[in-house]
Design a protein around this motif. Structure first.
Motif, mmCIF file in Angstrom:
data_model
loop_
_atom_site.group_PDB
_atom_site.id
_atom_site.type_symbol
_atom_site.label_atom_id
_atom_site.label_comp_id
_atom_site.label_asym_id
_atom_site.label_seq_id
_atom_site.Cartn_x
_atom_site.Cartn_y
_atom_site.Cartn_z
ATOM 1 N N GLU A 40 -90.209 -7.842 46.042
ATOM 2 C CA GLU A 40 -91.236 -8.652 46.685
ATOM 3 C C GLU A 40 -91.620 -8.068 48.050
ATOM 4 O OE1 GLU A 40 -90.159 -12.778 46.714
ATOM 5 O OE2 GLU A 40 -89.885 -12.824 44.541
ATOM 6 N N ALA A 41 -90.622 -7.629 48.826
ATOM 7 C CA ALA A 41 -90.903 -7.033 50.141
ATOM 8 C C ALA A 41 -91.714 -5.748 49.991
ATOM 9 C CB ALA A 41 -89.595 -6.758 50.871
ATOM 10 N N LYS A 42 -91.371 -4.934 49.001
ATOM 11 C CA LYS A 42 -92.091 -3.678 48.740
ATOM 12 C C LYS A 42 -93.552 -3.975 48.400
ATOM 13 C CE LYS A 42 -91.957 0.127 45.322
ATOM 14 N NZ LYS A 42 -93.105 -0.116 44.480
ATOM 15 N N LEU A 43 -93.770 -4.944 47.512
ATOM 16 C CA LEU A 43 -95.135 -5.275 47.097
ATOM 17 C C LEU A 43 -95.946 -5.858 48.253
ATOM 18 C CD1 LEU A 43 -94.466 -6.739 43.546
ATOM 19 C CD2 LEU A 43 -95.383 -4.490 44.125
ATOM 20 N N LYS A 44 -95.333 -6.723 49.045
ATOM 21 C CA LYS A 44 -96.043 -7.297 50.197
ATOM 22 C C LYS A 44 -96.440 -6.203 51.179
ATOM 23 C CE LYS A 44 -94.093 -11.891 49.843
ATOM 24 N NZ LYS A 44 -93.171 -12.894 50.419
ATOM 25 N N LYS A 45 -95.571 -5.227 51.370
ATOM 26 C CA LYS A 45 -95.881 -4.098 52.259
ATOM 27 C C LYS A 45 -97.076 -3.301 51.732
ATOM 28 C CE LYS A 45 -93.642 -0.225 54.571
ATOM 29 N NZ LYS A 45 -92.427 0.574 54.701
ATOM 30 N N GLU A 46 -97.209 -3.244 50.397
ATOM 31 C CA GLU A 46 -98.332 -2.534 49.763
ATOM 32 C C GLU A 46 -99.607 -3.378 49.745
ATOM 33 O OE1 GLU A 46 -96.934 -1.453 45.857
ATOM 34 O OE2 GLU A 46 -95.422 -0.077 46.645
ATOM 35 N N GLY A 47 -99.531 -4.648 50.186
ATOM 36 C CA GLY A 47 -100.715 -5.496 50.244
ATOM 37 C C GLY A 47 -100.818 -6.552 49.160
ATOM 38 N N TRP A 48 -99.796 -6.697 48.340
ATOM 39 C CA TRP A 48 -99.793 -7.726 47.294
ATOM 40 C C TRP A 48 -99.532 -9.088 47.923
ATOM 41 C CZ3 TRP A 48 -98.970 -7.173 41.648
ATOM 42 C CH2 TRP A 48 -99.175 -5.879 41.186
ATOM 43 N N GLN A 49 -100.047 -10.128 47.270
ATOM 44 C CA GLN A 49 -99.675 -11.510 47.577
ATOM 45 C C GLN A 49 -98.909 -12.020 46.366
ATOM 46 O OE1 GLN A 49 -103.299 -13.589 48.419
ATOM 47 N NE2 GLN A 49 -103.615 -12.545 50.360
ATOM 48 N N ILE A 50 -97.681 -12.454 46.580
ATOM 49 C CA ILE A 50 -96.814 -12.888 45.485
ATOM 50 C C ILE A 50 -96.857 -14.407 45.370
ATOM 51 C CG2 ILE A 50 -94.470 -12.805 44.541
ATOM 52 C CD1 ILE A 50 -95.779 -10.032 45.025
ATOM 53 N N ARG A 51 -97.189 -14.904 44.174
ATOM 54 C CA ARG A 51 -97.143 -16.341 43.910
ATOM 55 C C ARG A 51 -95.806 -16.737 43.307
ATOM 56 N NH1 ARG A 51 -101.716 -15.136 41.550
ATOM 57 N NH2 ARG A 51 -101.127 -15.925 39.513
ATOM 58 N N LYS A 52 -95.288 -15.894 42.403
ATOM 59 C CA LYS A 52 -94.049 -16.219 41.700
ATOM 60 C C LYS A 52 -93.454 -14.933 41.146
ATOM 61 C CE LYS A 52 -92.409 -18.826 37.694
ATOM 62 N NZ LYS A 52 -92.801 -19.661 36.561
ATOM 63 N N SER A 53 -92.124 -14.869 41.140
ATOM 64 C CA SER A 53 -91.463 -13.756 40.463
ATOM 65 C C SER A 53 -90.263 -14.306 39.725
ATOM 66 C CB SER A 53 -91.048 -12.665 41.451
ATOM 67 O OG SER A 53 -89.993 -13.103 42.270
ATOM 68 N N LYS A 54 -89.911 -13.646 38.622
ATOM 69 C CA LYS A 54 -88.781 -14.083 37.811
ATOM 70 C C LYS A 54 -88.309 -12.923 36.953
ATOM 71 C CE LYS A 54 -91.554 -15.810 33.939
ATOM 72 N NZ LYS A 54 -91.767 -16.934 33.031
ATOM 73 N N VAL A 55 -87.227 -13.139 36.241
ATOM 74 C CA VAL A 55 -86.726 -12.157 35.281
ATOM 75 C C VAL A 55 -87.248 -12.556 33.907
ATOM 76 C CG1 VAL A 55 -84.669 -11.202 34.182
ATOM 77 C CG2 VAL A 55 -84.651 -11.698 36.632
ATOM 78 N N ASP A 56 -87.813 -11.603 33.187
ATOM 79 C CA ASP A 56 -88.288 -11.850 31.828
ATOM 80 C C ASP A 56 -88.118 -10.583 31.003
ATOM 81 O OD1 ASP A 56 -89.448 -13.216 29.670
ATOM 82 O OD2 ASP A 56 -91.416 -12.431 30.152
ATOM 83 N N GLY A 57 -87.406 -10.678 29.916
ATOM 84 C CA GLY A 57 -87.230 -9.534 29.028
ATOM 85 C C GLY A 57 -86.460 -8.393 29.672
ATOM 86 N N GLY A 58 -85.608 -8.714 30.640
ATOM 87 C CA GLY A 58 -84.844 -7.685 31.322
ATOM 88 C C GLY A 58 -85.643 -6.943 32.380
ATOM 89 N N CYS A 59 -86.842 -7.433 32.683
ATOM 90 C CA CYS A 59 -87.713 -6.846 33.709
ATOM 91 C C CYS A 59 -87.937 -7.888 34.801
ATOM 92 C CB CYS A 59 -89.084 -6.499 33.130
ATOM 93 S SG CYS A 59 -89.090 -5.386 31.731
ATOM 94 N N TYR A 60 -88.438 -7.432 35.934
ATOM 95 C CA TYR A 60 -88.934 -8.351 36.946
ATOM 96 C C TYR A 60 -90.409 -8.603 36.635
ATOM 97 C CZ TYR A 60 -84.776 -7.775 39.886
ATOM 98 O OH TYR A 60 -83.501 -7.779 40.380
ATOM 99 N N GLU A 61 -90.758 -9.858 36.496
ATOM 100 C CA GLU A 61 -92.144 -10.246 36.235
ATOM 101 C C GLU A 61 -92.699 -10.887 37.500
ATOM 102 O OE1 GLU A 61 -94.690 -12.846 33.006
ATOM 103 O OE2 GLU A 61 -92.600 -13.342 33.311
ATOM 104 N N VAL A 62 -93.874 -10.456 37.910
ATOM 105 C CA VAL A 62 -94.485 -10.954 39.139
ATOM 106 C C VAL A 62 -95.877 -11.484 38.820
ATOM 107 C CG1 VAL A 62 -95.367 -10.297 41.417
ATOM 108 C CG2 VAL A 62 -93.211 -9.329 40.595
ATOM 109 N N TYR A 63 -96.150 -12.676 39.328
ATOM 110 C CA TYR A 63 -97.496 -13.241 39.280
ATOM 111 C C TYR A 63 -98.024 -13.159 40.702
ATOM 112 C CZ TYR A 63 -96.155 -15.185 34.777
ATOM 113 O OH TYR A 63 -95.743 -15.332 33.479
ATOM 114 N N GLY A 64 -99.166 -12.511 40.868
ATOM 115 C CA GLY A 64 -99.686 -12.367 42.215
ATOM 116 C C GLY A 64 -101.065 -11.752 42.242
#
Length: 105
Positions: free
Chosen positions: A46-70
């Motif tokens: 989340e910190a990496k994505l915010k630094k790149e300019g993303w806005q994160i609404r939600k993140s979770k684990v799904d299917g062994g991956c990190y899933e991000v809604y943003g």
């Protein structure tokens, strides 16, 4: 007696259907990332994505991956998947339309 027979047949069909289908993640892809003890923290992604300019609404684990809604830096509201060990972007979609998919995923 007839109702009992019909209920028995329906119950048997339901059991066969649900026991025959394997459990799957709800998401678009799966990651074979090993045990969670080897994963980087989700907060690091989340910190990496915010630094790149993303806005994160939600993140979770799904299917062994990190899933991000943003929202991407370009303003697109997306669902994205990242590898939990490398934090590499694997898949990005917007309303079912695939915007990015890493080869092999």
């Amino acid at each position: 007696m007839r109702h009992y027979l019909i209920l028995s047949i329906c119950a048997a069909a339901a059991i066969a259907t649900f026991s025959a289908s394997p459990a799957h993640a709800t998401g678009a892809i799966t990651c074979k990332a090993g045990p969670e003890s080897g994963w980087k923290p989700r907060a690091e992604l989340e910190a990496k994505l915010k630094k790149e300019g993303w806005q994160i609404r939600k993140s979770k684990v799904d299917g062994g991956c990190y899933e991000v809604y943003g929202t991407t830096p370009e303003g697109q509201r997306v669902e994205a998947y990242f590898h939990p060990v490398s934090l590499e972007k694997l898949y990005v979609a917007q309303r079912g339309k695939v915007l990015f998919r890493k080869k092999g995923y």
